[in-house]
Design a protein around this motif. Structure first.
Motif, PDB file in Angstrom:
ATOM      1  N   LEU A  43      10.015  -7.039   5.588  1.00 32.92           N
ATOM      2  CA  LEU A  43       9.883  -6.359   4.300  1.00 32.92           C
ATOM      3  C   LEU A  43       9.094  -7.221   3.329  1.00 32.92           C
ATOM      4  N   THR A  44       9.281  -8.533   3.418  1.00 36.72           N
ATOM      5  CA  THR A  44       8.512  -9.463   2.594  1.00 36.72           C
ATOM      6  C   THR A  44       7.952 -10.568   3.476  1.00 36.72           C
ATOM      7  N   THR A  45       6.646 -10.768   3.427  1.00 36.66           N
ATOM      8  CA  THR A  45       6.045 -11.915   4.090  1.00 36.66           C
ATOM      9  C   THR A  45       6.488 -13.176   3.345  1.00 36.66           C
ATOM     10  N   VAL A  46       6.209 -14.328   3.903  1.00 36.55           N
ATOM     11  CA  VAL A  46       6.594 -15.574   3.234  1.00 36.55           C
ATOM     12  C   VAL A  46       6.006 -15.641   1.832  1.00 36.55           C
ATOM     13  N   GLU A  47       4.721 -15.322   1.693  1.00 39.09           N
ATOM     14  CA  GLU A  47       4.076 -15.413   0.384  1.00 39.09           C
ATOM     15  C   GLU A  47       4.671 -14.409  -0.600  1.00 39.09           C
ATOM     16  N   GLU A  48       4.949 -13.193  -0.133  1.00 37.51           N
ATOM     17  CA  GLU A  48       5.574 -12.197  -1.009  1.00 37.51           C
ATOM     18  C   GLU A  48       6.960 -12.653  -1.437  1.00 37.51           C
ATOM     19  N   LYS A  49       7.684 -13.234  -0.502  1.00 36.77           N
ATOM     20  CA  LYS A  49       9.029 -13.711  -0.791  1.00 36.77           C
ATOM     21  C   LYS A  49       8.989 -14.804  -1.859  1.00 36.77           C
ATOM     22  N   VAL A  50       8.060 -15.742  -1.695  1.00 37.14           N
ATOM     23  CA  VAL A  50       7.934 -16.836  -2.657  1.00 37.14           C
ATOM     24  C   VAL A  50       7.601 -16.295  -4.050  1.00 37.14           C
ATOM     25  N   THR A  51       6.667 -15.372  -4.118  1.00 37.76           N
ATOM     26  CA  THR A  51       6.286 -14.791  -5.412  1.00 37.76           C
ATOM     27  C   THR A  51       7.472 -14.117  -6.081  1.00 37.76           C
ATOM     28  N   GLN A  52       8.219 -13.328  -5.327  1.00 32.64           N
ATOM     29  CA  GLN A  52       9.357 -12.614  -5.883  1.00 32.64           C
ATOM     30  C   GLN A  52      10.450 -13.575  -6.335  1.00 32.64           C
TER      31      GLN A  52
END
Length: 318
Positions: A75-84
């Motif tokens: 649902l979230t890539t590593v980069e998306e997860k970090v941003t969120q």
């Protein structure tokens, strides 16, 4: 299995210490995960630990992928997860490569090596169903017992429910596969996003009056049900100049059966936009599912349906 993501910049060896740690996979960073993360933020902790760095510790690849040997979409890539996570007030994210060495650590070794020696954790927050250590043998009770020996407080957060419904990443996936955006977005606490780079396509949309941006997504990104969606669009994470709100449009996910396509594509038609987006990163947030993908008799029929889709999306955003 090797990590798909160049996560060395989130390496535990370079983490700032001491830390307060939220520990878990956090795929989706949904509303249940927020409870675990918020527990380690300075506003929710005693003054004695406010000098620590709020830190999320997660894993790549997902442990299920490591043990099964099968690629797992996220649902979230590593980069998306970090941003969120950073938007929530987390100061740093540590990504532990989930490999054979990590999988072999006993619960005691995990606490001593990762939490005590490398992160100098002062407190740790986990969900009540969290398991850790070799063969998932460590429970939250084990974590509390082991961590207490080092003066580390462990906060066990109960499973979070939304409107009486239990929230989990698997249930969000199920909702997205069934095009149930109301449930998926409610569990996430925000519209489900797709972030990728605009690449050149076959430019068929231009020939029928509806130019599209073809979005190349990370291969591990989870895709919802194929079909047409109302979407909002941010370019490079920001609205364009002079635009106070995200752009709006319609998106199609599918293999374009009308033109005998065989590869799944993600194409976005942006209302009132004529600029060049090639090579730029955009984020598309899903607002409403309009219809399933279908094969039309000819391009004129497809054009008429896209026009109707656009009208339906504009009505949704009004």
């Amino acid at each position: 299995m090797q990590s798909r993501t160049a996560s060395s910049k989130y390496c535990v060896e370079t983490a700032l210490t001491p830390t307060t740690v939220a520990l878990g996979n956090f795929d989706g960073v949904h509303r249940g995960h927020l409870q675990v993360v918020q527990a380690i933020l300075p506003s929710n902790l005693p003054e004695s630990v406010t000098d620590a760095y709020p830190t999320v510790v997660t894993f790549d690849p997902h442990p299920q992928e490591f043990f099964s040997g099968q690629k797992k979409t996220l649902l979230t890539t590593v980069e998306e997860k970090v941003t969120q996570l950073r938007s929530l007030g987390v100061k740093q994210v540590v990504v532990l490569p989930f490999n054979q060495s990590l999988a072999k650590l006993t619960p005691q070794e995990f606490v001593e090596d990762i939490l005590v020696q490398k992160l100098q954790a002062t407190c740790v927050s986990v969900g009540e169903n969290f398991c850790f250590g070799s063969k998932r043998s460590g429970t939250t009770a084990d974590l509390q017992t082991i961590a207490a020996k080092f003066g580390i407080e462990v906060i066990v957060v109960p499973l979070y429910k939304c409107g009486g419904d239990r929230i989990s990443s698997s249930l969000i996936r199920e909702a997205l596969l069934n095009a149930n955006l109301d449930t998926a977005n409610r569990f996430l606490g925000r519209p489900y996003p797709l972030t990728g780079t605009v690449v050149a396509g076959k430019q068929l949309g231009r020939t029928i009056g509806f130019p599209t941006a073809n979005l190349e997504l990370p291969p591990e990104k989870f895709l919802p049900q194929s079909g047409v969606y109302c979407v909002e669009i941010l370019i490079n994470g920001q609205t364009i100049e002079l635009e106070p709100h995200p752009l709006q449009g319609v998106m199609n996910i599918g293999n374009r059966p009308t033109v005998d396509g065989t590869v799944t594509t993600v194409e976005v038609h942006i209302f009132n936009w004529s600029g060049d987006l090639y090579g730029r990163e955009i984020t598309v947030s899903l607002g409403k599912f309009l219809r399933s993908e279908q094969k039309f008799a000819n391009l004129d029929a497809l054009k008429n349906q896209i026009a109707a889709d656009c009208q339906a999306a504009k009505a949704f955003f009004t």
